[in-house]
Design an enzyme around this catalytic site. Structure first.
Site, PDB file in Angstrom:
ATOM      1  N   SER A  70      12.267 108.587 -11.586  1.00 57.59           N
ATOM      2  CA  SER A  70      11.783 109.736 -10.827  1.00 57.59           C
ATOM      3  C   SER A  70      11.990 110.999 -11.659  1.00 57.59           C
ATOM      4  O   SER A  70      11.822 110.985 -12.879  1.00 57.59           O
ATOM      5  CB  SER A  70      12.494 109.813  -9.474  1.00 57.59           C
ATOM      6  OG  SER A  70      12.042 110.919  -8.729  1.00 57.59           O
ATOM      7  N   SER A  71      12.372 112.077 -11.020  1.00 54.23           N
ATOM      8  CA  SER A  71      12.527 113.351 -11.713  1.00 54.23           C
ATOM      9  C   SER A  71      13.386 114.276 -10.873  1.00 54.23           C
ATOM     10  O   SER A  71      13.403 114.183  -9.636  1.00 54.23           O
ATOM     11  CB  SER A  71      11.149 113.991 -11.926  1.00 54.23           C
ATOM     12  OG  SER A  71      11.279 115.335 -12.374  1.00 54.23           O
ATOM     13  N   TYR A 127       2.892 116.113  -9.504  1.00 54.45           N
ATOM     14  CA  TYR A 127       3.852 115.215 -10.163  1.00 54.45           C
ATOM     15  C   TYR A 127       5.097 115.027  -9.301  1.00 54.45           C
ATOM     16  O   TYR A 127       5.530 113.893  -9.040  1.00 54.45           O
ATOM     17  CB  TYR A 127       4.219 115.798 -11.529  1.00 54.45           C
ATOM     18  CG  TYR A 127       5.319 115.075 -12.255  1.00 54.45           C
ATOM     19  CD1 TYR A 127       5.062 113.908 -12.969  1.00 54.45           C
ATOM     20  CD2 TYR A 127       6.627 115.568 -12.254  1.00 54.45           C
ATOM     21  CE1 TYR A 127       6.071 113.245 -13.651  1.00 54.45           C
ATOM     22  CE2 TYR A 127       7.639 114.914 -12.932  1.00 54.45           C
ATOM     23  CZ  TYR A 127       7.365 113.753 -13.633  1.00 54.45           C
ATOM     24  OH  TYR A 127       8.355 113.101 -14.292  1.00 54.45           O
ATOM     25  N   LYS A 169       6.763 111.585  -7.419  1.00 56.56           N
ATOM     26  CA  LYS A 169       8.118 111.110  -7.696  1.00 56.56           C
ATOM     27  C   LYS A 169       8.937 111.031  -6.409  1.00 56.56           C
ATOM     28  O   LYS A 169       9.752 110.117  -6.230  1.00 56.56           O
ATOM     29  CB  LYS A 169       8.800 112.030  -8.714  1.00 56.56           C
ATOM     30  CG  LYS A 169       8.228 111.922 -10.116  1.00 56.56           C
ATOM     31  CD  LYS A 169       8.270 110.506 -10.649  1.00 56.56           C
ATOM     32  CE  LYS A 169       7.968 110.418 -12.131  1.00 56.56           C
ATOM     33  NZ  LYS A 169       7.977 109.027 -12.626  1.00 56.56           N
TER      34      LYS A 169
END
Length: 253
Positions: free
Chosen positions: A144-145, A158, A162
């Site tokens: 993920s982020s 984005y 995620k």
């Protein structure tokens, strides 16, 4: 005969995926990587893994194209059968991805679909196709982020994908528990790679902003991430399941 553990890392030819693959090899794990276009870079990673004494193989795969997945796993299964006499592997690391930096009001449907196909739809259905080949007691790691926890302008598409992957991972952990398959998320913060055009590596203004908003005072490096994935693919992490582990140096606390 299969003795070593085997990990499949998507997007393993460069950046974080390359580092993950090499750190897995350091743990004595054999590695299969995928690449999208750069076969030469992928073969370089294979050679580095083999130099560490582990087996390695690279396969081409477009993780946005779900129609490729059945054929891809046929190739993987054939390789596993030929090399290990059984067509199973132990860990799936869904790492492949691209970035986009566009304000919400300028993000097009095509931009959105690109992010969805590679970061959510591709991950969802590649994992589904992988399950019959995954060893009971194995593991899935989705990447993920930090942008799923905090928001920075330009990453709405984005970051949203995620966030969805993080929810998906909890469902994996619950639904695959009867096979003792663990599912976890590793969420990197800003890392200096070529991802998203190399913004975190080459844009000094952005690097200064990141560093000033990170408790440890710098931008992340690939070496900060790969070892966490390798740890999750070890017996030391056998009781970690359904969790999100952020590796951001304390960004945006």
């Amino acid at each position: 005969m299969k003795n070593s553990k085997i990990a499949l890392v998507t997007g393993g030819s460069r950046g974080l995926g390359k580092n993950m693959a090499l750190r897995l090899a350091d743990k004595g794990i054999d590695v299969i990587i995928t690449y999208h276009t750069n076969e030469a870079a992928a073969q370089d990673v294979v050679k580095l893994i083999e130099d560490k004494g582990q087996k390695a193989k690279a396969f081409e795969l477009d993780t946005t194209n779900v129609n490729e997945f059945t054929t891809f796993f046929k190739h993987v299964s054939d390789y596993l059968s030929e090399t290990y006499e059984e067509s199973r592997f132990d860990y799936l690391i869904n790492n492949a991805g691209t970035g986009i930096y566009k304000p919400f009001l300028q993000t097009t449907e095509n931009d959105f679909d690109e992010m969805m196909n590679i970061h959510l739809k591709g991950v969802y259905f590649l994992t589904q196709k992988a399950i019959p080949f995954l060893t009971d007691g194995g593991g899935i790691i989705n990447v993920s982020s930090g942008l799923a926890r905090f928001s920075l302008p330009g990453s709405s598409a984005y970051g949203s994908m995620k966030g969805a992957v993080e929810v998906f991972t909890k469902y994996l952990a619950k639904e695959l528990g009867d096979r003792k398959i663990r599912a976890n998320v590793v969420a990197p913060g800003a890392v200096a790679t070529d991802f998203g055009g190399g913004e975190n590596k080459n844009n000094d203004k952005k690097r200064d902003i990141i560093s000033s908003n990170t408790a440890l005072g710098r931008v992340g490096e690939p070496d900060d991430i790969g070892g966490i994935v390798a740890f999750l693919c070890s017996d030391d992490a056998q009781w970690i399941n359904g969790q999100r582990i952020e590796a951001s140096g304390g960004m945006m606390l």
